[in-house]
Scaffold this active site. Structure first.
Site, PDB file in Angstrom:
ATOM      1  N   HIS A   1       1.481  -8.775   1.356  1.00  0.00           N
ATOM      2  CA  HIS A   1       0.625  -7.705   1.870  1.00  0.00           C
ATOM      3  C   HIS A   1       1.400  -6.640   2.642  1.00  0.00           C
ATOM      4  O   HIS A   1       0.809  -5.661   3.106  1.00  0.00           O
ATOM      5  CB  HIS A   1      -0.471  -8.292   2.772  1.00  0.00           C
ATOM      6  CG  HIS A   1       0.059  -8.790   4.079  1.00  0.00           C
ATOM      7  ND1 HIS A   1       0.749  -9.970   4.197  1.00  0.00           N
ATOM      8  CD2 HIS A   1       0.023  -8.244   5.309  1.00  0.00           C
ATOM      9  CE1 HIS A   1       1.110 -10.138   5.456  1.00  0.00           C
ATOM     10  NE2 HIS A   1       0.688  -9.098   6.157  1.00  0.00           N
TER      11      HIS A   1
ATOM     12  N   HIS B   1       1.988  -1.856   5.769  1.00  0.00           N
ATOM     13  CA  HIS B   1       1.155  -3.042   5.968  1.00  0.00           C
ATOM     14  C   HIS B   1      -0.233  -2.786   5.386  1.00  0.00           C
ATOM     15  O   HIS B   1      -0.995  -1.976   5.906  1.00  0.00           O
ATOM     16  CB  HIS B   1       1.060  -3.362   7.465  1.00  0.00           C
ATOM     17  CG  HIS B   1       0.454  -4.685   7.761  1.00  0.00           C
ATOM     18  ND1 HIS B   1      -0.902  -4.906   7.726  1.00  0.00           N
ATOM     19  CD2 HIS B   1       1.034  -5.862   8.093  1.00  0.00           C
ATOM     20  CE1 HIS B   1      -1.132  -6.169   8.038  1.00  0.00           C
ATOM     21  NE2 HIS B   1       0.026  -6.770   8.261  1.00  0.00           N
TER      22      HIS B   1
END
Length: 166
Positions: free
Chosen positions: A70, A85
Protein backbone atom coordinates in the site's frame (compact mmCIF):
# COMPACT_ATOMS: atom_id res chain seq x y z
CA UNK A 1 44.24 29.14 -5.14
CA UNK A 2 41.67 31.30 -6.94
CA UNK A 3 38.66 29.66 -5.31
CA UNK A 4 38.04 32.66 -3.06
CA UNK A 5 37.23 34.71 -6.18
CA UNK A 6 34.72 32.23 -7.54
CA UNK A 7 31.17 33.25 -6.99
CA UNK A 8 29.31 30.99 -4.64
CA UNK A 9 26.05 29.74 -6.09
CA UNK A 10 23.04 31.16 -4.29
CA UNK A 11 20.70 29.24 -6.53
CA UNK A 12 18.51 26.86 -4.56
CA UNK A 13 17.95 23.34 -5.81
CA UNK A 14 14.28 22.84 -6.73
CA UNK A 15 12.58 19.58 -7.59
CA UNK A 16 9.16 19.56 -9.25
CA UNK A 17 7.01 16.53 -8.47
CA UNK A 18 4.28 15.47 -10.87
CA UNK A 19 1.04 13.86 -9.72
CA UNK A 20 1.54 10.13 -9.06
CA UNK A 21 -2.22 9.52 -9.25
CA UNK A 22 -5.15 11.16 -11.04
CA UNK A 23 -7.67 12.84 -8.79
CA UNK A 24 -8.15 15.88 -6.55
CA UNK A 25 -5.02 17.29 -4.88
CA UNK A 26 -5.70 18.54 -1.34
CA UNK A 27 -3.75 19.96 1.57
CA UNK A 28 -2.15 17.44 3.90
CA UNK A 29 -4.41 18.73 6.69
CA UNK A 30 -7.37 17.14 4.82
CA UNK A 31 -6.03 13.61 5.41
CA UNK A 32 -8.23 11.88 8.04
CA UNK A 33 -5.24 10.68 10.06
CA UNK A 34 -3.40 12.88 12.55
CA UNK A 35 0.03 11.38 11.78
CA UNK A 36 -0.26 12.65 8.19
CA UNK A 37 -2.49 15.71 8.71
CA UNK A 38 -0.35 16.99 11.57
CA UNK A 39 2.83 16.71 9.51
CA UNK A 40 4.36 14.11 11.83
CA UNK A 41 5.30 11.91 8.85
CA UNK A 42 6.84 14.86 6.98
CA UNK A 43 5.85 17.71 4.69
CA UNK A 44 3.63 17.13 1.70
CA UNK A 45 0.11 16.94 0.37
CA UNK A 46 -2.46 14.33 -0.64
CA UNK A 47 -4.61 13.28 -3.57
CA UNK A 48 -8.10 11.80 -3.46
CA UNK A 49 -7.65 9.35 -6.36
CA UNK A 50 -10.19 8.79 -9.12
CA UNK A 51 -8.11 5.99 -10.69
CA UNK A 52 -6.42 3.07 -8.95
CA UNK A 53 -2.93 3.45 -10.34
CA UNK A 54 0.14 4.97 -8.66
CA UNK A 55 2.90 5.94 -11.11
CA UNK A 56 6.44 7.19 -10.63
CA UNK A 57 6.46 11.00 -10.78
CA UNK A 58 10.18 11.04 -11.64
CA UNK A 59 13.09 8.79 -12.55
CA UNK A 60 14.53 7.34 -9.37
CA UNK A 61 14.91 4.34 -7.10
CA UNK A 62 12.34 2.46 -5.04
CA UNK A 63 14.19 2.52 -1.73
CA UNK A 64 11.41 0.79 0.20
CA UNK A 65 8.27 -1.06 -0.84
CA UNK A 66 5.97 -1.81 2.09
CA UNK A 67 5.25 -5.54 2.37
CA UNK A 68 1.46 -4.99 2.27
CA UNK A 69 1.91 -3.14 -1.07
CA UNK A 70 0.00 0.00 0.00
CA UNK A 71 3.03 2.30 0.07
CA UNK A 72 6.41 2.93 -1.51
CA UNK A 73 9.30 5.34 -0.89
CA UNK A 74 11.10 6.68 -3.96
CA UNK A 75 14.36 8.57 -4.05
CA UNK A 76 15.05 11.24 -6.66
CA UNK A 77 18.62 11.84 -7.94
CA UNK A 78 18.62 15.09 -5.93
CA UNK A 79 18.32 13.06 -2.73
CA UNK A 80 14.67 13.94 -2.19
CA UNK A 81 12.81 10.97 -0.69
CA UNK A 82 9.04 10.75 -1.07
CA UNK A 83 6.60 8.37 0.60
CA UNK A 84 3.49 7.54 -1.43
CA UNK A 85 0.96 6.08 0.99
CA UNK A 86 -2.32 4.78 -0.48
CA UNK A 87 -5.23 5.12 1.92
CA UNK A 88 -5.54 5.24 5.68
CA UNK A 89 -5.03 2.09 7.77
CA UNK A 90 -4.83 0.09 4.52
CA UNK A 91 -1.96 -1.91 6.00
CA UNK A 92 -4.80 -3.87 7.65
CA UNK A 93 -5.78 -5.20 4.22
CA UNK A 94 -2.49 -7.16 4.12
CA UNK A 95 -2.04 -6.55 0.41
CA UNK A 96 -5.63 -7.37 -0.61
CA UNK A 97 -6.64 -4.99 -3.39
CA UNK A 98 -3.05 -3.96 -4.17
CA UNK A 99 -0.68 -5.13 -6.90
CA UNK A 100 2.91 -3.92 -6.63
CA UNK A 101 4.90 -3.68 -9.84
CA UNK A 102 8.19 -2.77 -8.13
CA UNK A 103 10.48 -4.15 -5.48
CA UNK A 104 12.86 -2.45 -3.08
CA UNK A 105 15.99 -1.47 -5.00
CA UNK A 106 14.33 -1.21 -8.41
CA UNK A 107 15.21 1.70 -10.69
CA UNK A 108 12.01 3.39 -11.90
CA UNK A 109 11.21 5.73 -14.79
CA UNK A 110 8.76 8.63 -14.70
CA UNK A 111 5.29 7.36 -15.64
CA UNK A 112 6.05 3.74 -14.73
CA UNK A 113 3.25 1.99 -12.83
CA UNK A 114 4.36 1.33 -9.26
CA UNK A 115 1.18 0.04 -7.62
CA UNK A 116 -2.32 -0.73 -8.85
CA UNK A 117 -5.08 -0.54 -6.25
CA UNK A 118 -8.76 -1.43 -6.19
CA UNK A 119 -10.58 1.72 -5.02
CA UNK A 120 -14.03 0.05 -4.58
CA UNK A 121 -12.51 -2.87 -2.65
CA UNK A 122 -10.62 -0.54 -0.30
CA UNK A 123 -13.73 1.59 0.29
CA UNK A 124 -15.91 -1.50 0.84
CA UNK A 125 -13.47 -2.56 3.56
CA UNK A 126 -14.16 0.80 5.21
CA UNK A 127 -10.90 2.59 4.47
CA UNK A 128 -10.35 6.00 2.85
CA UNK A 129 -8.23 5.86 -0.33
CA UNK A 130 -6.74 9.34 -0.01
CA UNK A 131 -3.09 9.05 -1.06
CA UNK A 132 -0.47 11.00 0.86
CA UNK A 133 2.69 12.31 -0.82
CA UNK A 134 5.24 13.00 1.92
CA UNK A 135 8.85 14.24 1.84
CA UNK A 136 10.45 11.89 4.37
CA UNK A 137 13.68 13.91 4.51
CA UNK A 138 11.89 17.24 5.00
CA UNK A 139 14.65 18.52 7.29
CA UNK A 140 16.74 19.08 4.15
CA UNK A 141 14.07 21.31 2.59
CA UNK A 142 13.12 24.93 3.15
CA UNK A 143 10.33 25.56 5.63
CA UNK A 144 7.49 25.34 3.13
CA UNK A 145 7.06 23.24 0.06
CA UNK A 146 4.97 24.70 -2.73
CA UNK A 147 1.81 22.72 -3.45
CA UNK A 148 -0.68 22.96 -6.29
CA UNK A 149 -4.15 21.87 -5.26
CA UNK A 150 -7.22 20.97 -7.32
CA UNK A 151 -7.82 18.46 -10.12
CA UNK A 152 -4.63 16.67 -11.23
CA UNK A 153 -3.72 14.18 -13.92
CA UNK A 154 -1.06 11.55 -13.20
CA UNK A 155 2.25 12.43 -14.84
CA UNK A 156 0.96 15.70 -16.25
CA UNK A 157 0.42 18.19 -13.43
CA UNK A 158 3.05 19.42 -10.96
CA UNK A 159 1.65 18.91 -7.45
CA UNK A 160 4.54 20.13 -5.38
CA UNK A 161 7.88 21.82 -5.60
CA UNK A 162 10.50 20.89 -3.03
CA UNK A 163 13.21 23.47 -2.43
CA UNK A 164 16.40 22.31 -0.75
CA UNK A 165 18.08 24.50 1.87
CA UNK A 166 21.12 26.31 0.50
Amino acid sequence: MFSKWRKKSTEQKKVEIYAPVTGEAVALSAVPDEAFAGGFMGKGMAIEPSEGKLTAPFDGTAIHVIKSKHAVILEHSSGLQLLFHIGINTVSLRGEGFISHVQTGDTVKAGQTLIEFDIPKIKEAGYPVITSVIATNAEELTEDIETNLGPVQSGRDVILTAIFKA
